[in-house]
Structure formats: structure tokens, C-alpha cells
Design an enzyme around this catalytic site. Structure first.
Site, PDB file in Angstrom:
ATOM      1  N   TYR A 148       1.240  -1.479   0.076  1.00 15.45           N
ATOM      2  CA  TYR A 148       0.419  -0.271   0.259  1.00 15.45           C
ATOM      3  C   TYR A 148       0.967   1.704  -0.303  1.00 15.45           C
ATOM      4  CZ  TYR A 148      -4.248  -1.962   0.928  1.00 15.45           C
ATOM      5  OH  TYR A 148      -6.127  -2.321   1.087  1.00 15.45           O
ATOM      6  N   LYS A 195       2.915 -15.502   2.514  1.00 11.82           N
ATOM      7  CA  LYS A 195       3.148 -15.997   1.552  1.00 11.82           C
ATOM      8  C   LYS A 195       4.496 -16.232   0.977  1.00 11.82           C
ATOM      9  CE  LYS A 195       1.873 -17.965  -2.830  1.00 11.82           C
ATOM     10  NZ  LYS A 195       0.290 -18.973  -2.371  1.00 11.82           N
ATOM     11  N   ASP A 238      -3.214 -17.995   1.289  1.00 16.57           N
ATOM     12  CA  ASP A 238      -3.900 -18.724   0.012  1.00 16.57           C
ATOM     13  C   ASP A 238      -5.210 -20.353   0.769  1.00 16.57           C
ATOM     14  OD1 ASP A 238      -1.363 -20.633  -0.050  1.00 16.57           O
ATOM     15  OD2 ASP A 238      -1.867 -20.805  -2.697  1.00 16.57           O
ATOM     16  N   ASP A 260      -6.833  -7.146   3.734  1.00 17.18           N
ATOM     17  CA  ASP A 260      -7.322  -6.024   3.715  1.00 17.18           C
ATOM     18  C   ASP A 260      -8.268  -7.673   2.851  1.00 17.18           C
ATOM     19  OD1 ASP A 260      -9.434  -4.083   2.724  1.00 17.18           O
ATOM     20  OD2 ASP A 260      -8.197  -4.682   0.573  1.00 17.18           O
ATOM     21  N   ASP A 320     -12.182  -9.169   4.383  1.00 17.52           N
ATOM     22  CA  ASP A 320     -13.718  -9.067   3.589  1.00 17.52           C
ATOM     23  C   ASP A 320     -14.498 -10.446   3.380  1.00 17.52           C
ATOM     24  OD1 ASP A 320     -13.468  -6.345   3.008  1.00 17.52           O
ATOM     25  OD2 ASP A 320     -14.380  -6.403   0.806  1.00 17.52           O
TER      26      ASP A 320
HETATM   27  C1  IPM Z   1     -10.567  -0.958   3.954  1.00 18.42           C
HETATM   28  C2  IPM Z   1     -10.439  -0.434   2.463  1.00 18.42           C
HETATM   29  C3  IPM Z   1      -9.409   0.322   1.752  1.00 18.42           C
HETATM   30  C4  IPM Z   1      -8.040  -0.166   2.566  1.00 18.42           C
HETATM   31  C5  IPM Z   1      -9.140   0.802   1.061  1.00 18.42           C
HETATM   32  C6  IPM Z   1     -10.537   2.249   0.983  1.00 18.42           C
HETATM   33  C7  IPM Z   1      -8.013   1.978   0.413  1.00 18.42           C
HETATM   34  O1  IPM Z   1     -10.601  -1.195   1.553  1.00 18.42           O
HETATM   35  O2  IPM Z   1     -10.431  -0.163   4.505  1.00 18.42           O
HETATM   36  O3  IPM Z   1     -10.229  -2.370   4.367  1.00 18.42           O
HETATM   37  O4  IPM Z   1      -7.576  -1.575   1.496  1.00 18.42           O
HETATM   38  O5  IPM Z   1      -7.625  -0.523   3.612  1.00 18.42           O
HETATM   39 MN    MN Z   2     -11.536  -3.584   2.055  1.00 16.52          MN
END
Ligand code: IPM
Ligand code: MN
Ligand code: NAD
Length: 356
Positions: free
Chosen positions: A141, A186, A219, A243, A247
Site C-alpha cells: 500500500y 506467502k 492461499d 484487507d 472481507d
Molecule cells: C479497507 C479499504 C481500504 C483498504 C481502501 C479503501 C484503501 O478496502 O479499509 O478495507 O484497502 O485498506
Molecule cells: Mn477493504
């Protein structure tokens, strides 16, 4: 005691869900006299439109003076049309970096009433209780990027010190929970992951001998999160893997709209935000799930505002609202954002002990 919160609603559903959390916090403050005050600023795409910068200097100055920051989400297609334009997301990265928020804590608990909202079978999901500690100010990042007509690069770098400090955050958390730490990397391919694995191994061996450590490749971890999520306690991983995996965790819990987070450093204000984005597809409809943001506000009360009892009251109210099936569309319900918010306010039960 006064507690000052900077609210950065951001874009899309961001202002809707932070508005919901502020409403609940005000109701809690009326009962508990927490001395809360709020100051709202534009951030992300809204700040690009207003000031030509997703994170203007005056907003950074306000954040530095705050006790904590409550954030919605940033981004949207209108700010992504020109490839070279400054993006709302760049403001979020600068906020994390300027405030030194290197550890992003993302807990995943499965509410008993939502077991059937999960895409996983009941026997896999019941009792899941894990926390992901995502490194937040390093890795790909924040590396150098290059772009020509025919090629692009993103540098991924980690220093020993960056891995040490986030390992300590995660291992401390594990020590105070079930004592198990899973480090995800990884290391079969990436040099940064080999360094990561070496440093995590050393820090846990030397400083946390009571913590049980395992290493998994990312993975395989993506698979285990859906095949045996109950086996995990605290997971520590680098920025990008964290990240993506969180999700996945959120989907396992029933909805992306549920999962809260706390971003913290060694000192100064923390940032509290749901893990979801600005959801342009449902923005402005009043149907966003506010629970991830309200639960982030509870983390804020506990971790930055030194009000752990208030955090307990707030979490219990969300828990009861979910038990009573006050659910937004993403969870199969019909409640609007406003209904769900009111449901939480109505369930704030301050016991005599807390009020005293
Ligand atoms: C999160 C988001 C951010 C990230 C983006 C919007 C920069 O996906 O906070 O999870 O990838 O950290
Ligand atoms: Mn995110
Ligand atoms: P997203 O998280 O915004 O949405 C993904 C899906 O989940 C959508 O269908 C959305 O409607 C749904 N969803 C998300 N939050 C919800 C909620 N609270 N209630 C109900 N449904 C919800 O991800 P995306 O669509 O990939 O990204 C949209 C924008 O958000 C992008 O610009 C991205 O960069 C940004 N983003 C910002 C943050 C942040 O600011 N922390 C986090 C993730 C994505």
C-alpha cells in the site's frame, strides 16, 4: 471528563452510517454523561469536491487534536474516471500513515440469530470468535509505484521494526483471549513474507512464550476461513492480505455491513470504521446496515475514550436488536438504516452499576 470525536463521514453510505452511530452515541451520552462532543469534516471524495484534496491540512489538524476519529468510508466511481486523478482512497491511506495507525483490529463474532444468514453451514459457523490484526501502514500500500504505457510496478517493503510492533499488538491480544496466534504470509514466494515469518517467530518465542503460534500461507488461509473458521483466535497478517481476508470474514458473519474495526498506533487518537466501503450501489437509499459502524463506535468507547462500560452497553444493545431481528436488507430483513438505529437506541439499557 470531555471526550472529543472527529467524525469523517466520507462518501456514499459513509455519512449515513456515521450519522447512525452519532445518533446512538448521543443517546448513550444522555444517559451516561460521557462528555461526548462531535466535530464533522469532509473527507475523501467529498473533500476533493470541496477543497481539491481528499485529506486537507485543516482536517488533519482537527484529527490530531481529537480523542478519537469515527470514519464512514470513502470512494466512488465519480472520482475514479481519470486514471491519474487524486483518489479519495489516497486520503484514507494518508490518515492512517500520518497518525501512525499501524494495527487494524477487525473482530469477527457470529451472532446466534444470524447463523442462517451466513453462506456457511450451521455446524461450521456456530461459535466463531476471531480477531484479525492487519498491519496498516506498510507493505504494498505504501511502496513506490511506477507506470508507463506498457508496464506498472508496486513495491512491497517491510522493515523488521514494522513487523515487530504489529506482532506485539496481536500477541498481546492473543494472550488476553484464547492464547493462539496464526500468522499469515506467502513465505513460499515473497521475500517480505520470509522476513515477516522470521520476525513473528522470534518476537513470540522471546516475548510471548505463553502464546501458541502457527504460520499459514495466505492461499490456504483463504480456504480455512470457510472450511474451519472456529479454529482461529487471533490472526496477524500484512496489509494487503488482511484487507482481502477480512472481507471474506465479513461475508462469513452474514454481511459486510456488520464488521467493525479499530486502527491504533502507540499513542494519539485511533480511527474507528466499519470495514466495508462506500457502497455506491445503495448510497442515498437509507438501507445501509449501520451495525458495523455502531460496533466500531463501541470499540472507540473502549479503546480510545476510556469508557468500557459504555462500550458494553452499546454492544449489548446491538446484540439485542439483532436477536429481535431488526435487520437491514443485506441480512434478509426489511429495516431501514433509521429503523435499525432506533432499534439500538431503544435497547440501550444502562444498569444501576454503570450509571453510578
Ligand atoms: C479497507 C479499504 C481500504 C483498504 C481502501 C479503501 C484503501 O478496502 O479499509 O478495507 O484497502 O485498506
Ligand atoms: Mn477493504
Ligand atoms: P463496498 O464495501 O462499498 O461494497 C461491496 C458490496 O457490499 C456492495 O454490494 C454494497 O452494497 C455492500 N455493502 C457494503 N457495506 C454495506 C452496508 N453497510 N450495508 C449493506 N450493504 C453493504 O465495496 P466496493 O463496492 O468494492 O467499493 C466501493 C468504494 O468503496 C470503492 O471506491 C472503494 O475503494 C471504497 N472502499 C472504501 C473503504 C473505506 O473507506 N474504508 C473500504 C472498502 C472500499
Amino acid at each position: 471528563m470531555s471526550r472529543h470525536v472527529v467524525v469523517l463521514g466520507g462518501d456514499g453510505i459513509g455519512p449515513e452510517v456515521t450519522g447512525a452511530a452519532v445518533e446512538v452515541l448521543r443517546a448513550l451520552d444522555a444517559q451516561l454523561r460521557l462528555g461526548l462532543s462531535f466535530e464533522t469534516h469532509t473527507f475523501g471524495g467529498a473533500a476533493i469536491d470541496a477543497h481539491g484534496d481528499p485529506f486537507p491540512a485543516h482536517v488533519l489538524a482537527a484529527c490530531r487534536k481529537a480523542d478519537a476519529i469515527l470514519l464512514g468510508a470513502v470512494g466512488g466511481p465519480q472520482w475514479a474516471r481519470v486514471p491519474t486523478a487524486i483518489r479519495p482512497e489516497a486520503g484514507l491511506l494518508r490518515l492512517r500513515s500520518e497518525l501512525g495507525l499501524y494495527a487494524n483490529i477487525r473482530p469477527l463474532n457470529v451472532h446466534p440469530a444470524l447463523v442462517d444468514a451466513s453462506p456457511l453451514k450451521r455446524e461450521r459457523i456456530e461459535g466463531v470468535d476471531l480477531v484479525v490484526v492487519r498491519e496498516l501502514t506498510g507493505g504494498i500500500y505504501f511502496g513506490q509505484r511506477t507506470r508507463s504505457d506498457s508496464r506498472a510496478t508496486d513495491e512491497c517493503a517491510y522493515s523488521v521494526a514494522e513487523v515487530e510492533r504489529v506482532t506485539r499488538t496481536a500477541a498481546t491480544l492473543a494472550r488476553n483471549r484464547r492464547g493462539k496466534l496464526t500468522s499469515v504470509d506467502k513465505a513460499n514466494v515473497l521475500e517480505t513474507s520470509r522476513l515477516w515469518r522470521d520476525v513473528v517467530t522470534r518476537v513470540v518465542r522471546d516475548e510471548f512464550p505463553d502464546v501458541q503460534l502457527e504460520h499459514l500461507l495466505v492461499d490456504a488461509m483463504a480456504m480455512y476461513l470457510v472450511s474451519r473458521p472456529r479454529d482461529f483466535d487471533v490472526i496477524v497478517t500484512e496489509n494487503l492480505f488482511g484487507d482481502v481476508l477480512t472481507d471474506e470474514c465479513a461475508a462469513v458473519s452474514g454481511s459486510l455491513g456488520l464488521m467493525p474495526s479499530a486502527s491504533v498506533g502507540d499513542s494519539g487518537p485511533g480511527v474507528y470504521e466499519p470495514i466495508h466501503g462506500s457502497a455506491p450501489d445503495i448510497a442515498g437509499q437509507g438501507v445501509a446496515n449501520p451495525y458495523g459502524t455502531i460496533l466500531s463506535a463501541a470499540m472507540m468507547l473502549r479503546q480510545s475514550l476510556h469508557a468500557p462500560e459504555a462500550a458494553d452497553v452499546l454492544e449489548a444493545a446491538v446484540h439485542r436488536a439483532i436477536s429481535d431481528r431488526m435487520l437491514t436488507r443485506d441480512l434478509g430483513g426489511t429495516a431501514t438504516t433509521a429503523h435499525a438505529t432506533t432499534a439500538v437506541v431503544e435497547r440501550l439499557r444502562v444498569t444501576d452499576a454503570v450509571a453510578a
